[in-house]
Design a protein around this motif. Structure first.
Motif: not given
Length: 405
Positions: A227-234, A263-264, A305-309, A360-365
């Motif tokens: 999950d972390e790589a996903f959210v950090l890239d976003a 990773m960060i 963002f609800i992780a584990g999904t 990223c798009d959803a957070l920005h919107a």
């Protein structure tokens, strides 16, 4: 029933050495001193189920001073959790193996007058040997579990016919229970205990409040490996578009703090680590690698963002962030809370994402006003139930043994 006895005996034989090493073997065999008094036997698998049931327990405990409670669970931390509540007339024990002789011993020695089990915990010997009412609360029947029960149709029917009242967690579970043998008159309303989450009344530290403005901060809640790589890239992409945005990253297992910090930093993001008491100001990512503080982060962050999904873990609860009015985002795997996520999707009260770019798009919107609106919609949608907490308490209380019985 013979096949079940064989299977549960084999399971007990395999699990016994581990229970012996942990010092729990006597409890797992139903041995050890019992407390005098009429007991309700309440069983929940782990912390989550028992925490969700706590408001119901407190109400029943206060209403029925004549009853004692034997609360069993499958984990040491859950046993410690119940003990930490410090309730009189409540005893916490490791769950026994569902062996017929061990179950009968507990029923006799603890003067069990009723059995209540939470969510997926349906144990045949406990149900069949209970001398009083049997209640299944927020009963959950996954498709795989239902298939396994269908291979033992006579046992399933015998067990579920003995259940006096079952409140299923979702309509699919209710339908599966009925198909397996639950009597229609024993089917209660569809209720998910976790939807009764009551946010604690806490005030964030002023330093944290200043460091993380709610409208500019988002939370990755209970992340797992991957999950972390996903959210950090976003987050890296989000900061290119909105440099003031901050991320609170709360891993499911805080022991992974050093790994996640690396990773960060590998992405060129600055980090402050909660477990090291590092100042939270002026960091791109705040690594919240501590336990028991999730409510604090929900209070501070307007988007979650609800992780584990993202893989096959089934996702974590949407109820808690919804209760704080957070805008919800999640990946495609929502098996653990499928009915709640389905309601959220139908009401356009959450955003499902499949890539870091989409996150990223959803957070920005989700600007501040939009996030507040989305959070309000999520709270109304996710927390909707067929019955309220008082209705559930009343339904259970009506089925407990009479004080004079």
């Amino acid at each position: 029933m013979f096949l079940y006895r064989v299977l549960i005996s084999l399971f007990a034989l395999v699990a016994a050495p581990g229970a012996l090493r942990d010092g729990k073997l006597r409890a797992r065999l139903g041995l050890g001193p019992a407390v005098r008094g009429r007991h309700v036997w309440l069983h929940g698998a782990s912390n989550g189920e028992l925490t969700a049931f706590k408001p119901v327990l407190l109400a029943l405990h206060a209403a029925r001073p004549d009853l004692h409670w034997l609360i069993t669970s499958n984990s040491r931390t859950a046993t410690a959790l119940v003990e930490s509540w410090g309730l009189e007339r409540v005893t916490a024990r490791p769950a026994p193996f569902d062996l017929g002789w061990a179950t009968r011993r507990i029923m006799r020695s603890w003067s069990v007058t009723a059995l209540m089990s939470l969510e997926s915990e349906i144990w045949p010997h406990r149900v069949l040997h209970c001398p009083g009412p049997v209640l299944q609360i927020a009963a959950r029947m996954k498709p795989g579990t239902a298939r396994a029960w269908r291979r033992l149709p006579r046992l399933a029917k015998a067990v579920l016919r003995r259940v006096d009242w079952a409140s299923a967690q979702d309509t699919a579970s209710r339908d599966a229970l009925l198909a397996l043998g639950l009597r229609p008159e024993s089917a209660g309303p569809v209720i998910d205990l976790k939807a009764f989450y009551d946010p604690p009344d806490t005030t964030p530290d002023p330093v944290l409040r200043a460091a993380f403005p709610r409208e500019d901060t988002w939370l990755a809640a209970s992340t797992h490996e991957g999950d972390e790589a996903f959210v950090l890239d976003a987050h890296s992409a989000l900061r290119q578009r909105a440099p003031g945005q901050k991320l609170v990253l709360a891993p499911r297992h805080p022991t992974r703090g050093a790994e996640i910090r690396a990773m960060i930093e590998a992405r060129g993001l600055t980090v402050a680590q909660r477990s090291r008491d590092e100042p939270p100001e002026d960091c791109d990512v705040y690594l919240a690698d501590t336990m028991g503080e999730m409510a604090l982060w929900y209070q501070l962050c307007g988007r979650v963002f609800i992780a584990g999904t993202l893989s096959d873990r089934g996702g974590h609860t949407p109820y808690e962030p919804a209760a704080f009015g957070c805008a919800l985002l999640h990946g495609p795997d929502d098996a653990n809370f499928q009915p709640a996520f389905a309601r959220l999707r139908d009401a356009a009260a959450s955003v499902e994402v499949h890539t870091p770019e989409a996150l990223c798009d959803a957070l920005h919107a989700l600007g501040d006003a939009d996030a507040q609106t989305a959070g309000g919609n999520a709270a109304k949608t996710a927390l909707a139930q067929d019955s309220d907490l008082n209705g559930l308490i009343e339904a259970i209380a009506q089925r407990l043994p009479d004080p004079d019985a």
